[in-house]
Design an enzyme around this catalytic site. Structure first.
Site, short mmCIF file in Angstrom:
data_model
loop_
_atom_site.label_atom_id
_atom_site.label_comp_id
_atom_site.label_asym_id
_atom_site.label_seq_id
_atom_site.Cartn_x
_atom_site.Cartn_y
_atom_site.Cartn_z
CG ASN A 218 -2.19 -0.82 0.99
OD1 ASN A 218 -2.61 -1.03 -0.15
ND2 ASN A 218 -2.78 -1.30 2.06
CD GLU A 254 -2.76 -7.05 6.09
OE1 GLU A 254 -1.68 -6.99 6.70
OE2 GLU A 254 -3.69 -6.23 6.26
#
Length: 338
Positions: A218, A254
């Site tokens: 990210n 995640e």
């Protein structure tokens, strides 16, 4: 020898008779007026109304019944039964309605039921039938009066509402990003699947799947691309889940959870290893993921025999195995039979 009435007496009797005739005429006019009023009131009603005698012969009906239901003038209906009108109602339907009527005749009172009716405009509508027996002063059944309420729109709205409720229920159990089941549904199904595995004595597998170095992904590629990665991974895993009792969940961030049944330990590890390889073979670039330079996953799997029902223990075991897979270099599967 009979006494002759005097003129005055005859005149008095005539006047009395004239008065009675006038009362009868007034009463007859009143009855006719009431009949016209009642018929007008019936014809004004939007609901179909009918009256049958004990033989199932129509004695009266309103315009709504004749026009909406049968599509023929009242004059063609009154004095006939449904069996006499095969050109507007099939004999098999006439028989069904006759059976319904006979039940009410045999058990005088009221009868309420729903039924689909193909109306004169060829559209099939749903009606609520409200029927009651008509009896005389000695409680002898004379016939049946019926009112039909069109509930088609109500039924359609109920179906739409039910569909909406199902949609809302689906949304409440679905992760909006990936479309897989959410943590709430996991908590519900986890207990259920354990009970089923214990009952049927087969292996329940619980795997925790974590995207390796996802925070770094990210940071490097942005959250938009990170979301795409999570969608790709969930889609890839789902392609391996072919049975209706295989479940994939997004547990948070995640991290994904997987529940599935197998008959042996080898099958348990075989499926989860294929999933790990599938994600690696997506070849999604991730230059900050250690030596792999692409997106990978680590998996901890608890292979549960049918003697353990402690959800906390099973979850913590899978989580511990995931930690070991991470510690061993990531992109690995660590499993254990418990």
């Amino acid at each position: 020898m009979t006494n002759k009435l005097s003129y005055e007496e005859l005149e008095k009797k005539v006047k009395c008779l004239e008065k009675k005739v006038k009362l009868v005429d007034n009463l007859e006019n009143k009855v006719n007026s009431d009949k016209l009023f009642l018929q007008k009131m019936l014809d004004t009603m939007p609901n179909p109304v009918f009256y049958k005698d004990i033989h199932g012969v129509y004695q009266n009906c309103n315009d709504s019944f004749s026009k909406t239901i049968l599509g023929i003038p009242k004059e063609e209906i009154i004095g006939k039964s449904l069996f006499d009108l095969p050109y507007v109602i099939p004999p098999e339907l006439a028989k069904l309605y006759h059976i319904k009527d006979q039940v009410l005749f045999d058990n005088p009172g009221t009868q309420v039921y729903e039924g689909k009716v193909k109306c004169a405009d060829v559209r099939t509508r749903t009606f609520l039938f409200n029927k009651a027996t008509v009896v005389d002063e000695s409680n002898k059944v004379l016939g049946i009066v019926g009112i039909m309420l069109d509930i088609t729109e109500l039924k359609e709205n109920e179906i739409k509402l039910d569909e909406k409720n199902k949609e809302l229920e689906t949304l409440s159990y679905t992760d909006p990003l990936t479309g897989v089941l959410n943590r709430r549904k996991f908590d519900e199904l986890f207990i259920e699947r354990i009970k089923i595995s214990m009952r049927y004595k087969y292996i329940l597998n619980f795997a925790i799947i974590d995207v390796d170095n996802f925070k770094l992904y990210n940071d490097s590629y942005g959250h938009y691309e990170g979301d795409n990665v999570l969608r790709s991974i969930s889609n890839t895993i789902n392609q391996r889940l072919l049975r209706p009792d295989d479940y994939l969940f997004r547990l948070g961030g995640e991290e994904f959870g997987l529940l599935y049944h197998t008959s042996d330990e080898h099958s348990s590890l075989q499926l989860i290893e294929k999933i790990r390889a599938d994600v690696e073979n997506l070849n999604i670039e991730h230059l900050n993921n250690d030596k792999f330079n692409k997106v990978t996953i680590s998996i901890g799997i608890a292979i549960v025999n049918n003697l353990i029902d402690d959800t906390k223990y099973i979850y913590e075991k899978a989580d511990s195995l995931l930690y070991q897979a991470k510690k061993a270099g990531r992109n690995k599967v660590f499993g254990e039979v418990i």
